[in-house]
Design an enzyme around this catalytic site. Structure first.
Site, PDB file in Angstrom:
ATOM      1  N   THR A 113      -8.619  24.778   9.447  1.00 47.80           N
ATOM      2  CA  THR A 113      -9.504  25.125  10.538  1.00 47.80           C
ATOM      3  C   THR A 113     -10.778  24.610  10.259  1.00 47.80           C
ATOM      4  OG1 THR A 113     -11.043  27.273  10.696  1.00 47.80           O
ATOM      5  CG2 THR A 113      -9.352  27.172   8.636  1.00 47.80           C
ATOM      6  N   SER A 158     -15.457  32.475   4.476  1.00 47.57           N
ATOM      7  CA  SER A 158     -14.764  33.616   4.269  1.00 47.57           C
ATOM      8  C   SER A 158     -13.455  33.200   3.602  1.00 47.57           C
ATOM      9  CB  SER A 158     -14.023  34.181   5.653  1.00 47.57           C
ATOM     10  OG  SER A 158     -12.936  33.500   6.073  1.00 47.57           O
ATOM     11  N   TYR A 179     -10.430  33.936   3.823  1.00 48.03           N
ATOM     12  CA  TYR A 179      -9.206  33.360   4.682  1.00 48.03           C
ATOM     13  C   TYR A 179      -9.714  31.827   4.772  1.00 48.03           C
ATOM     14  CZ  TYR A 179      -7.884  31.218   9.086  1.00 48.03           C
ATOM     15  OH  TYR A 179      -7.542  30.258   9.857  1.00 48.03           O
ATOM     16  N   LYS A 239      -7.583  28.230   3.293  1.00 48.73           N
ATOM     17  CA  LYS A 239      -7.452  26.841   4.074  1.00 48.73           C
ATOM     18  C   LYS A 239      -7.705  25.669   3.188  1.00 48.73           C
ATOM     19  CE  LYS A 239      -5.467  28.271   8.089  1.00 48.73           C
ATOM     20  NZ  LYS A 239      -3.940  28.146   8.183  1.00 48.73           N
TER      21      LYS A 239
HETATM   22  N1  LIG Z   1      -5.654  31.459  16.630  1.00 46.58           N
HETATM   23  C1  LIG Z   1      -6.680  30.583  16.303  1.00 46.58           C
HETATM   24  O1  LIG Z   1      -7.690  30.544  16.969  1.00 46.58           O
HETATM   25  C2  LIG Z   1      -6.623  29.705  15.079  1.00 46.58           C
HETATM   26  C3  LIG Z   1      -7.886  28.875  14.831  1.00 46.58           C
HETATM   27  C4  LIG Z   1      -7.852  27.873  13.802  1.00 46.58           C
HETATM   28  C5  LIG Z   1      -6.698  28.015  13.017  1.00 46.58           C
HETATM   29  N2  LIG Z   1      -5.873  28.860  13.251  1.00 46.58           N
HETATM   30  C6  LIG Z   1      -4.491  28.708  12.426  1.00 46.58           C
HETATM   31  O2  LIG Z   1      -3.397  28.722  12.907  1.00 46.58           O
HETATM   32  C7  LIG Z   1      -2.209  29.282  12.556  1.00 46.58           C
HETATM   33  C8  LIG Z   1      -1.743  30.153  13.599  1.00 46.58           C
HETATM   34  O3  LIG Z   1      -2.680  31.232  14.046  1.00 46.58           O
HETATM   35  P1  LIG Z   1      -2.150  32.240  14.968  1.00 46.58           P
HETATM   36  O4  LIG Z   1      -3.400  32.693  15.577  1.00 46.58           O
HETATM   37  O5  LIG Z   1      -1.066  31.993  15.691  1.00 46.58           O
HETATM   38  O6  LIG Z   1      -1.822  33.446  13.646  1.00 46.58           O
HETATM   39  P2  LIG Z   1      -0.680  34.475  13.942  1.00 46.58           P
HETATM   40  O7  LIG Z   1      -0.717  35.291  12.730  1.00 46.58           O
HETATM   41  O8  LIG Z   1      -0.543  34.886  15.261  1.00 46.58           O
HETATM   42  O9  LIG Z   1       0.638  33.576  13.522  1.00 46.58           O
HETATM   43  C9  LIG Z   1       1.067  33.465  12.082  1.00 46.58           C
HETATM   44  C10 LIG Z   1       2.447  33.693  12.015  1.00 46.58           C
HETATM   45  O10 LIG Z   1       3.006  33.582  10.746  1.00 46.58           O
HETATM   46  C11 LIG Z   1       3.695  34.662  10.234  1.00 46.58           C
HETATM   47  N3  LIG Z   1       3.709  34.460   8.960  1.00 46.58           N
HETATM   48  C12 LIG Z   1       2.446  34.455   8.114  1.00 46.58           C
HETATM   49  N4  LIG Z   1       2.836  34.652   6.914  1.00 46.58           N
HETATM   50  C13 LIG Z   1       4.293  34.266   6.732  1.00 46.58           C
HETATM   51  C14 LIG Z   1       5.247  34.065   5.824  1.00 46.58           C
HETATM   52  N5  LIG Z   1       4.820  34.307   4.402  1.00 46.58           N
HETATM   53  N6  LIG Z   1       6.573  33.799   6.044  1.00 46.58           N
HETATM   54  C15 LIG Z   1       6.796  33.907   7.392  1.00 46.58           C
HETATM   55  N7  LIG Z   1       5.930  33.901   8.151  1.00 46.58           N
HETATM   56  C16 LIG Z   1       4.873  34.216   8.012  1.00 46.58           C
HETATM   57  C17 LIG Z   1       3.005  35.714  11.010  1.00 46.58           C
HETATM   58  O11 LIG Z   1       4.023  36.860  11.020  1.00 46.58           O
HETATM   59  C18 LIG Z   1       2.738  35.223  12.237  1.00 46.58           C
HETATM   60  O12 LIG Z   1       3.574  35.464  13.361  1.00 46.58           O
HETATM   61  C19 LIG Z   1      -2.752  30.202  11.299  1.00 46.58           C
HETATM   62  O13 LIG Z   1      -2.439  29.119  10.024  1.00 46.58           O
HETATM   63  C20 LIG Z   1      -4.335  29.976  11.578  1.00 46.58           C
HETATM   64  O14 LIG Z   1      -4.843  29.947  10.424  1.00 46.58           O
HETATM   65  C21 LIG Z   1      -5.785  29.630  14.380  1.00 46.58           C
END
Ligand SMILES: NC(=O)c1ccc[n+]([C@@H]2O[C@H](COP(=O)([O-])OP(=O)(O)OC[C@H]3O[C@@H](n4cnc5c(N)ncnc54)[C@H](O)[C@@H]3O)[C@@H](O)[C@H]2O)c1
Length: 385
Positions: free
Chosen positions: A144, A179, A181, A185
């Site tokens: 991120t 944070s 979280y 990362k």
């Molecule tokens: N959405 C955003 O704006 C954004 C921005 C920057 C970075 N990210 C990163 O992108 C990634 C995806 O984000 P997102 O918004 O789709 O999040 P999300 O929570 O919707 O998706 C993450 C998925 O991973 C699964 N998961 C978590 N831990 C797990 C484990 N131990 N075993 C199996 N599955 C597991 C969850 O159940 C979930 O479905 C994340 O790593 C997040 O930090 C997201």
């Protein structure tokens, strides 16, 4: 290519799976529904309900004629992970599977330790599984932009050339997350960099900004294929939350002065960035880092755009500055580089009035599902929070 998507049930994981499948790749998704479980526990339901993964894969096959395989289990469970990697032997692994919410990680001790344990162990098991079963596979990891924080100098793309007392060395760009979280990362990046140096892994670490929207080329006119859409303070991203607040006639929650500036991207650009990264792998022994966003906005800019688009639709939209529950700079310098993905061929989608109105249209259809109670809770960053 054979591509395994970790976190394939998530906001970004499921649309990525369909996109890569549509482009001819052989795709498998893995998830343990952690995100759905945490949202239920925190009473932060999504804007609309969605089928579980096996059913989503069936719907996708009926729609596209293409197959996606699903594996349900926990990335922190080594026996499960080893079984999946042995069976599927991916050529690329897209690693989204983490606890992705900053407010959740700041809620309480148990949420903080869950975030640390889950995120670091998921990343470590991914690294060990690649070494054991597919050492040449390319890991595309979602980091991120929040890893960098908001330094008072330009943010480079992952690395910084440092000259000190007449000598030069290239280091990971200094990172100061805002944070817990985001701090996990940073630790993920350190883990990956360590094992790239030890085991010559191929890794791309994508420093992504907040994503908005739900529509992609693959789900147009197919609401059953939409990604889940969170609008609450804990799991929603800011622009998605503002649109829902505007529809619910809830004053847009700008924290403090609203000058907090970040790099944003449309969900369609996330999919394109992932595909470009997967199709142009990093070299063995390379940690390649891209800053993944297409334009920067302050929170005030976003609130202003949502207000204007909402008013075009006849909504009465108020913007309200509230005491900032977070510990962050509300006015600051922000100039991050982001040329790597453009050089790979990314053609950005910008935040136009039309794009915003497309998001409004879907949210308006689900207006009755919006619960004011989870829009703002004021999860505090302070010691006494
Ligand atoms: N959405 C955003 O704006 C954004 C921005 C920057 C970075 N990210 C990163 O992108 C990634 C995806 O984000 P997102 O918004 O789709 O999040 P999300 O929570 O919707 O998706 C993450 C998925 O991973 C699964 N998961 C978590 N831990 C797990 C484990 N131990 N075993 C199996 N599955 C597991 C969850 O159940 C979930 O479905 C994340 O790593 C997040 O930090 C997201």
């Amino acid at each position: 290519m054979k591509i395994l998507i970790l976190g394939g049930d998530g906001y970004l994981g499921w649309p990525t799976a369909m996109n890569l499948s549509a482009h001819g790749h052989e795709v498998a998704v893995l998830d343990n529904y952690l995100r759905r479980k945490l949202a239920t526990e925190e009473e932060s339901g999504p804007l609309y309900d969605l089928p579980e993964l096996a059913e989503r894969c069936r719907l996708w096959q009926a729609h596209s004629g293409k197959e996606i395989t699903s594996y349900i289990g926990d990335l922190c469970d080594w026996d499960f992970v080893a079984g999946v990697f042995q069976t599927f032997t991916p050529e690329a692994v897209v690693h989204y599977a983490e606890q992705p919410s900053a407010p959740y990680s700041m809620l309480r001790r148990s949420a903080a330790t869950l975030t640390i344990n889950n995120n670091l162990l998921a990343t470590a098991n991914t690294i060990f599984a690649v070494r054991a079963f597919c050492p040449d596979a390319h890991i595309v990891k979602l980091g991120t932009m929040g890893e960098y924080g908001t330094p008072n100098i330009d943010i480079e793309e992952g690395w910084l050339d440092v000259e000190h007392k007449g000598r030069k060395h290239k280091f990971l760009y200094p990172r100061q997350a805002g944070s817990l979280y985001h701090t996990t990362k940073v630790m993920d990046t350190d883990l990956l960099w360590f094992y790239v140096r030890m085991w010559d892994l191929r890794v791309t670490d994508l420093m992504q900004g907040p994503v908005y929207g739900m529509m992609t080329d693959e789900n147009e006119g197919q609401p059953d294929l939409y990604p889940h859409f969170a609008y609450d303070e804990i799991f929603g991203t800011v622009l998605n939350r503002f649109v829902v607040q505007a529809v619910a006639n809830y004053p847009l929650t700008v924290y403090g002065k609203g000058g907090q500036t970040r790099g944003y991207l449309n969900i369609k650009d996330t999919l394109n960035c992932i595909r470009l990264s997967v199709e142009t792998p990093a070299d063995a022994g390379e940690l390649r880092i891209f800053n993944q966003f297409v334009e920067t906005f302050s929170v005030n800019d976003l609130a202003g755009r949502v207000k204007s688009a909402g008013e075009q639709l006849g909504l009465d939209v108020e913007i309200k500055s509230i005491d900032n529950p977070r510990k962050e700079m509300e006015e600051h310098y922000y100039n991050p580089a982001h040329t790597g993905l453009l050089d790979l061929g990314l053609e950005p989608h910008f935040l136009t009035e039309e794009v915003l109105q497309g998001i409004f249209a879907v949210v308006l259809q689900h207006k009755d599902r919006i619960s004011d109670d989870c829009i703002f809770r004021g999860v505090k960053w302070s010691r006494t929070g």
